[in-house]
Scaffold this active site. Structure first.
Site, short mmCIF file in Angstrom:
data_model
loop_
_atom_site.label_atom_id
_atom_site.label_comp_id
_atom_site.label_asym_id
_atom_site.label_seq_id
_atom_site.Cartn_x
_atom_site.Cartn_y
_atom_site.Cartn_z
N GLU A 16 -5.46 -8.45 0.59
CA GLU A 16 -6.07 -8.20 1.90
C GLU A 16 -7.56 -7.95 1.73
OE1 GLU A 16 -4.40 -5.04 4.30
OE2 GLU A 16 -2.35 -5.71 3.88
N GLU A 60 0.80 -1.23 0.00
CA GLU A 60 0.00 0.00 0.00
C GLU A 60 0.83 1.28 0.00
OE1 GLU A 60 -2.99 0.06 3.04
OE2 GLU A 60 -4.05 -1.65 2.22
C1 FCB Z 1 -4.37 -2.12 5.46
C2 FCB Z 1 -2.97 -2.47 5.92
C3 FCB Z 1 -2.92 -3.57 6.94
C4 FCB Z 1 -4.06 -3.48 7.93
C5 FCB Z 1 -5.39 -3.31 7.23
C6 FCB Z 1 -6.58 -3.26 8.15
O1 FCB Z 1 -4.40 -0.81 5.02
O2 FCB Z 1 -2.20 -2.88 4.82
O3 FCB Z 1 -1.67 -3.53 7.55
O4 FCB Z 1 -3.81 -2.52 8.86
O5 FCB Z 1 -5.36 -2.19 6.44
#
Ligand code: FCB
Length: 427
Positions: A332, A164
């Site tokens: 994620e 990210e």
């Molecule tokens: C993302 C991050 C991860 C976690 C999630 C909830 O932005 O990559 O580390 O904190 O959110």
């Protein structure tokens, strides 16, 4: 009925500073998150990652959890300051020991290790020289990538360079809510962005140079738009809006990262795109072009307050696939809930099960529509340090009692194991 191909990769994810603890062990240097979390008023309840979920010592239990759930892959990150305590090339061999154990145990359990090189814990020594504002950080990142690639050659073959970029630059160097807590002018943030792109490219070249069979991507985030209805005009409006939003996430969006990188002749072109998707915005065709549809009053929200919009996991991958035609992984997706241990000693999280159920059905529609999505990593394997929110937000499939480090699989862990076992057939 089967919604996902048999070889679809099911996994869960974590990150070093959020789970490891052990911040002073085996020669680890300081990271910007150590400094930031120890600065008053930066993190809720003054929480720090000093101990976190204690995975530095309890990684064997984590591997057992991954194995018990039948996952095919585990995404974790390597803490740069463990390998390069001063941010330079004075490598710290002791810093590899825990990851050696973790990687070998995963391989032995038949689980693919997917390693992220940078999940935001920049060595403080580099930040002292300007961090991502300094091109030397990009070069140091390339050298670190080479060292790690050499070390794990033949054992780790799947990599994320950076997690990210939009978020760590937007929030770390823009809004100041994340480490290193700076609020730079837009042009100085752009310098960070340029150096990050160089760092990613040097890392990808190092990984490929050491082992051409390495598969390398990065994890992108940003605003996702989805059509408010199935009408063709709304679909077109959402597509346009997704790649036109000037504001993006933390100032940057998916296309800011992917448009330059995915050009054919770019040496930083990834082998796959990782998408971190938690929610999105409904868009419809308005009289004057695409317009956002306000989230319904009283609509469902996670403990974090994030809207529950499963459609984001159908349309986000669809639009990204149409634009870049690279293999996708959901790197994620998940939610925080107000979980606690019930009188029966278990952790019941029906909200998480319902959320994941809806989101995975949406993802299956993307697969059905021909989107080349190969896998899904649930965030997170275990509860952990949620950055500026500290330990208040519990994202894990597994509950962590922070006082003792004890892990208790939540109901959702068993549910997810059923989904994995049936390749999504249980959905
Ligand atoms: C993302 C991050 C991860 C976690 C999630 C909830 O932005 O990559 O580390 O904190 O959110």
């Amino acid at each position: 009925m089967e919604y996902f191909p048999k070889d679809f990769l099911w996994g869960a994810a974590s990150a070093s500073y959020q789970t490891e603890g052990g911040v002073k062990e085996d020669g680890r240097g300081e990271s910007v998150w150590d400094t930031f979390s120890h600065t008053p008023c930066k993190v809720r309840n003054s929480d720090t990652g000093d101990v976190a979920a204690d995975s530095y010592h309890r990684w064997r239990e984590d591997v057992a959890l991954v194995k018990d759930m039948g996952l095919g892959a585990y995404r974790f990150s390597i803490a740069w300051p463990r390998i390069a305590p001063n941010g330079g090339t004075d490598w710290n061999p002791a810093g590899f020991a825990m990851y050696d154990g973790l990687v070998d145990a995963l391989l032995e359990a038949g689980v693919q290790p997917w390693a992220t090189l940078y999940h935001w814990d920049l060595p403080q020594a580099l930040q002292n020289k300007g961090g991502w504002q300094n091109e030397d950080t990009a070069r140091a990142f390339g050298a670190y990538a080479r060292e790690v690639a050499e070390h794990f050659k033949g054992r780790v073959t799947h990599w994320f360079t950076i997690n990210e970029p939009q978020c760590f630059i937007g929030m770390g160097y823009g809004s100041g809510e994340h480490a290193p807590g700076l609020r730079l002018r837009p042009e100085d943030q752009l310098l960070c962005w340029k150096n990050m792109l160089l760092g990613h490219t040097l890392a990808i070249q190092a990984l490929r140079g050491i082992d051409p069979s390495n598969v390398v991507g990065l994890a992108s985030c940003g605003g996702v738009c989805y059509p408010a209805s199935e009408r063709a005009e709304d679909i077109e409006a959402a597509r346009k809006r997704m790649f036109a939003r000037p504001e993006g996430f933390g100032g940057f969006s998916h296309h800011d990262l992917l448009d330059p990188l995915c050009l054919e002749d770019n040496p930083g072109k990834p082998d796959f795109i990782g998408l971190n998707i938690y929610n999105g915005i409904a868009v419809r065709a308005g009289e004057n072009g695409p317009e956002d549809v306000p989230y319904p009053m009283g609509g469902p929200r996670t403990a974090f307050g994030w809207p529950v919009t499963p459609e984001a996991l159908e349309w986000g991958p669809r639009f990204v696939w149409e634009r870049y035609h690279l293999p996708l992984y959901i790197s994620e997706n998940g939610l925080s809930c107000r979980d606690w241990v019930a009188l029966d000693g278990k952790v019941h999280d029906p909200g998480r099960i319902d959320f994941l159920h809806r989101y995975l059905l949406a993802l299956s529609r993307a697969v059905d529509a021909g989107v080349d999505v190969h896998g899904y990593f649930q965030w997170a394997l275990i509860d952990n340090f949620e950055w500026a929110e500290g330990y208040d937000q519990r994202f894990g499939l597994v509950y962590v009692d922070y006082a003792t480090g004890r892990r208790i699989p939540k109901d959702s862990a068993e549910w997810y194991a059923g989904v994995v076992k049936s390749s999504g057939g249980a959905l």
